[in-house]
Design an enzyme around this catalytic site. Structure first.
Site, PDB file in Angstrom:
ATOM      1  N   MET A 172       0.811  -1.225   0.000  1.00 18.76           N
ATOM      2  CA  MET A 172       0.000   0.000   0.000  1.00 18.76           C
ATOM      3  C   MET A 172       0.841   1.271   0.000  1.00 18.76           C
ATOM      4  SD  MET A 172      -3.534  -0.478   1.979  1.00 18.76           S
ATOM      5  CE  MET A 172      -3.269  -1.643   3.247  1.00 18.76           C
TER       6      MET A 172
ATOM      7  N   GLU B 178      12.833 -21.125  15.202  1.00 17.56           N
ATOM      8  CA  GLU B 178      12.119 -21.642  16.390  1.00 17.56           C
ATOM      9  C   GLU B 178      10.878 -22.440  15.982  1.00 17.56           C
ATOM     10  OE1 GLU B 178      12.561 -20.048  19.825  1.00 17.56           O
ATOM     11  OE2 GLU B 178      14.225 -18.746  19.256  1.00 17.56           O
TER      12      GLU B 178
HETATM   13  C1  LIG Z   1      18.031 -15.874  11.092  1.00 19.89           C
HETATM   14  C2  LIG Z   1      17.939 -17.200  11.779  1.00 19.89           C
HETATM   15  C3  LIG Z   1      18.344 -17.341  13.096  1.00 19.89           C
HETATM   16  C4  LIG Z   1      18.297 -18.587  13.730  1.00 19.89           C
HETATM   17  N1  LIG Z   1      18.760 -18.734  15.025  1.00 19.89           N
HETATM   18  C5  LIG Z   1      18.872 -19.984  15.563  1.00 19.89           C
HETATM   19  C6  LIG Z   1      19.518 -20.179  16.842  1.00 19.89           C
HETATM   20  O1  LIG Z   1      19.923 -19.226  17.520  1.00 19.89           O
HETATM   21  N2  LIG Z   1      19.707 -21.452  17.294  1.00 19.89           N
HETATM   22  C7  LIG Z   1      19.268 -22.548  16.587  1.00 19.89           C
HETATM   23  O2  LIG Z   1      19.493 -23.666  17.052  1.00 19.89           O
HETATM   24  N3  LIG Z   1      18.644 -22.393  15.387  1.00 19.89           N
HETATM   25  C8  LIG Z   1      18.447 -21.143  14.854  1.00 19.89           C
HETATM   26  N4  LIG Z   1      17.852 -20.978  13.630  1.00 19.89           N
HETATM   27  C9  LIG Z   1      17.468 -22.149  12.869  1.00 19.89           C
HETATM   28  C10 LIG Z   1      15.970 -22.336  12.691  1.00 19.89           C
HETATM   29  O3  LIG Z   1      15.377 -22.713  13.894  1.00 19.89           O
HETATM   30  C11 LIG Z   1      15.776 -23.346  11.555  1.00 19.89           C
HETATM   31  O4  LIG Z   1      16.120 -22.681  10.346  1.00 19.89           O
HETATM   32  C12 LIG Z   1      14.363 -23.880  11.472  1.00 19.89           C
HETATM   33  O5  LIG Z   1      14.078 -24.696  12.598  1.00 19.89           O
HETATM   34  C13 LIG Z   1      14.134 -24.690  10.200  1.00 19.89           C
HETATM   35  O6  LIG Z   1      15.144 -25.618  10.015  1.00 19.89           O
HETATM   36  P1  LIG Z   1      15.885 -25.706   8.597  1.00 19.89           P
HETATM   37  O7  LIG Z   1      16.308 -24.335   8.212  1.00 19.89           O
HETATM   38  O8  LIG Z   1      16.942 -26.733   8.666  1.00 19.89           O
HETATM   39  O9  LIG Z   1      14.737 -26.151   7.595  1.00 19.89           O
HETATM   40  P2  LIG Z   1      14.242 -27.656   7.341  1.00 19.89           P
HETATM   41  O10 LIG Z   1      14.024 -28.338   8.642  1.00 19.89           O
HETATM   42  O11 LIG Z   1      15.151 -28.311   6.375  1.00 19.89           O
HETATM   43  O12 LIG Z   1      12.822 -27.410   6.645  1.00 19.89           O
HETATM   44  C14 LIG Z   1      12.692 -27.075   5.263  1.00 19.89           C
HETATM   45  C15 LIG Z   1      11.196 -26.975   4.930  1.00 19.89           C
HETATM   46  O13 LIG Z   1      10.574 -28.224   5.126  1.00 19.89           O
HETATM   47  C16 LIG Z   1       9.386 -28.069   5.919  1.00 19.89           C
HETATM   48  N5  LIG Z   1       9.160 -29.304   6.683  1.00 19.89           N
HETATM   49  C17 LIG Z   1       9.996 -29.872   7.589  1.00 19.89           C
HETATM   50  N6  LIG Z   1       9.447 -30.987   8.078  1.00 19.89           N
HETATM   51  C18 LIG Z   1       8.238 -31.150   7.470  1.00 19.89           C
HETATM   52  C19 LIG Z   1       7.186 -32.105   7.552  1.00 19.89           C
HETATM   53  N7  LIG Z   1       7.250 -33.150   8.382  1.00 19.89           N
HETATM   54  N8  LIG Z   1       6.097 -31.928   6.772  1.00 19.89           N
HETATM   55  C20 LIG Z   1       6.000 -30.877   5.927  1.00 19.89           C
HETATM   56  N9  LIG Z   1       6.962 -29.932   5.800  1.00 19.89           N
HETATM   57  C21 LIG Z   1       8.060 -30.068   6.583  1.00 19.89           C
HETATM   58  C22 LIG Z   1       9.695 -26.869   6.783  1.00 19.89           C
HETATM   59  O14 LIG Z   1       8.511 -26.280   7.294  1.00 19.89           O
HETATM   60  C23 LIG Z   1      10.442 -25.973   5.806  1.00 19.89           C
HETATM   61  O15 LIG Z   1       9.513 -25.263   5.045  1.00 19.89           O
HETATM   62  C24 LIG Z   1      17.815 -19.721  13.014  1.00 19.89           C
HETATM   63  C25 LIG Z   1      17.367 -19.547  11.683  1.00 19.89           C
HETATM   64  C26 LIG Z   1      17.423 -18.320  11.069  1.00 19.89           C
HETATM   65  C27 LIG Z   1      16.954 -18.193   9.646  1.00 19.89           C
END
Ligand SMILES: Cc1cc2nc3c(=O)[nH]c(=O)nc-3n(C[C@H](O)[C@H](O)[C@H](O)COP(=O)(O)OP(=O)(O)OC[C@H]3O[C@@H](n4cnc5c(N)ncnc54)[C@H](O)[C@@H]3O)c2cc1C
Length: 394
Positions: free
Chosen positions: A348, A374
């Site tokens: 917007m 998280e």
């Molecule tokens: C800026 C930032 C800060 C962060 N800080 C921290 C931190 O301080 N400490 C920490 O430990 N982590 C941290 N994280 C990590 C964050 O918690 C993870 O990125 C998040 O939990 C997702 O994990 P992944 O990135 O490995 O994605 P993945 O687990 O690989 O998921 C990929 C996709 O698959 C989907 N998916 C997964 N399982 C299923 C299912 N069973 N059915 C359908 N869809 C599914 C997910 O929703 C997602 O869309 C941070 C992430 C970011 C981006």
């Protein structure tokens, strides 16, 4: 006494249901003091920090001086505030920027909380007072490069070697990592998942920053590498074994996020309300169009429901009645709400919406992380689905 119609029409557009008025005096004071800090110290610098991909470390003493680090913990120099106050702190900080709220969430809920809840008395004495004063910065290592949504499939492991533990593995996407003095890292052991405190400078431990992010640019995100890192037995958190250790920390932090994102949405709507009243198109202010008013009303509806959800969640938490699936519902609902609001505000504003002169694009980009970390939206939906059906679909 019932209020006059005139009083009732003077509603706060960012708080239509008067959440503020239902807060205790102490809670209002906490909100006001954090709001002042954000107005005076965060807003003047945050856009530049975002552009320069830099976390404003100079804010740490200010956050500590207000008692915002570990604010809901009791003792050890912590403020011992209630859950609603912690929520309000998150809301005000995230009105400034999700990166600042992330710093406080990680320090408080993900690093100080596990030491407070599961640490030995020596660990609490050694770390918590200095963390509350902002002299020591913490991070939380759970997510691994092969997939954060399934933390039970953890590859990082810790093996006993005499009186020591040897930790080997890698963590990814760790907030505060590169500036942290200590890390609470979760690793598989022969007894199950355990938490360990690893201090900066320990041989074999490295925390390089992840660069080129388009989101949370005013926050530090790092990888953590543990190359056979040796820590003494006294660095193990003795009070918990299993996934419930890290998950209970995440419940605390997700609770704060549910409040925090409301602040980001409010910041976007506040700016948009001004803009639509002053921008003239087709000979009238933008706000005079029904289509615009409907979109503004939709934002207010979403923000209001999120506020009421978080307030009730906070009251439940303060009574010791909050459950993890309630937190999942709130984190999912409120992050989705804030991201939708930020994106619609961006739209917007027209072309101006992509400019750093306006806050929605920064909040929108930040919220792409907040809806992911998280527990992604999907993970929280599956958690609520499990609550409803009793069947795990993970
Ligand atoms: C800026 C930032 C800060 C962060 N800080 C921290 C931190 O301080 N400490 C920490 O430990 N982590 C941290 N994280 C990590 C964050 O918690 C993870 O990125 C998040 O939990 C997702 O994990 P992944 O990135 O490995 O994605 P993945 O687990 O690989 O998921 C990929 C996709 O698959 C989907 N998916 C997964 N399982 C299923 C299912 N069973 N059915 C359908 N869809 C599914 C997910 O929703 C997602 O869309 C941070 C992430 C970011 C981006």
């Amino acid at each position: 006494m019932t209020k006059s119609h005139a009083d009732l029409t003077a509603l706060d557009p960012l708080d239509l249901f008067g959440v503020r008025r239902s807060l205790s005096e102490d809670e209002q004071m906490v909100q006001d003091s954090v709001a002042r800090l954000v107005d005076d110290k965060v807003l003047p610098i945050i856009q530049k920090c975002f552009e320069e991909h830099c976390f404003p470390k100079s804010l740490i003493p200010e956050l500590a001086a207000l008692g915002l680090l570990g604010s809901s913990l009791e003792g050890y120099g912590c403020a011992g505030l209630n859950a609603v106050s912690y929520g309000l702190i998150c809301q005000e900080l995230e009105r400034g920027d999700s990166g600042i709220r992330s710093f406080v969430s990680v320090q408080s809920s993900l690093c100080m909380y596990p030491i407070h809840a599961f640490g030995s008395e020596e660990q609490k004495q050694k770390y918590l007072p200095r963390m509350a004063r902002g002299e020591l910065i913490g991070c939380f290592g759970l997510t691994e490069p092969h997939g954060g949504s399934d933390p039970a499939n953890m590859k990082t492991h810790a093996k006993r070697r005499g009186a020591d533990w040897v930790i080997h593995g890698a963590k990814m996407w760790i907030t505060n990592g590169a500036i942290a003095d200590l890390c609470v890292v979760w690793a598989q052991t022969e007894d199950g998942i355990r938490g360990f405190i690893v201090e900066k400078g320990t041989k074999g431990f490295a925390a390089p920053e992840i660069e080129r992010k388009f989101s949370l640019r005013a926050s530090i995100t790092s990888s953590l590498f543990f190359d056979n890192v040796v820590v003494p037995q006294e660095n193990m958190l003795p009070g918990v074994v299993g996934l419930k250790g890290p998950l209970s920390c995440l419940t605390q932090a997700r609770y704060g996020i549910s409040w925090g994102v409301i602040g980001a949405a409010q910041a976007c709507l506040a700016q948009l309300l001004d803009y639509t009243k002053t921008r003239e198109l087709f000979g009238r202010p933008l706000a005079k169009n029904q289509a615009i008013q409907i979109r503004l009303a939709e934002m207010a509806r979403q923000i209001t429901t999120a506020q009421l959800l978080s307030l009730q969640l906070g009251r439940l938490k303060d009574r010791g009645e909050m459950t993890p699936s309630q937190v999942s519902l709130a984190k999912w609902n409120n992050c989705r709400m804030a991201l939708d609001v930020a994106r619609d505000c961006r739209d917007m504003l027209g072309g101006a919406g992509i400019s750093a002169e306006y806050v929605p694009i920064r909040h929108m980009l930040n919220l792409e992380s907040v809806i992911t970390y998280e527990g992604t939206e999907t993970i929280h939906q599956l958690t609520v689905g499990r609550e409803l059906t009793g069947i795990s679909a993970f």
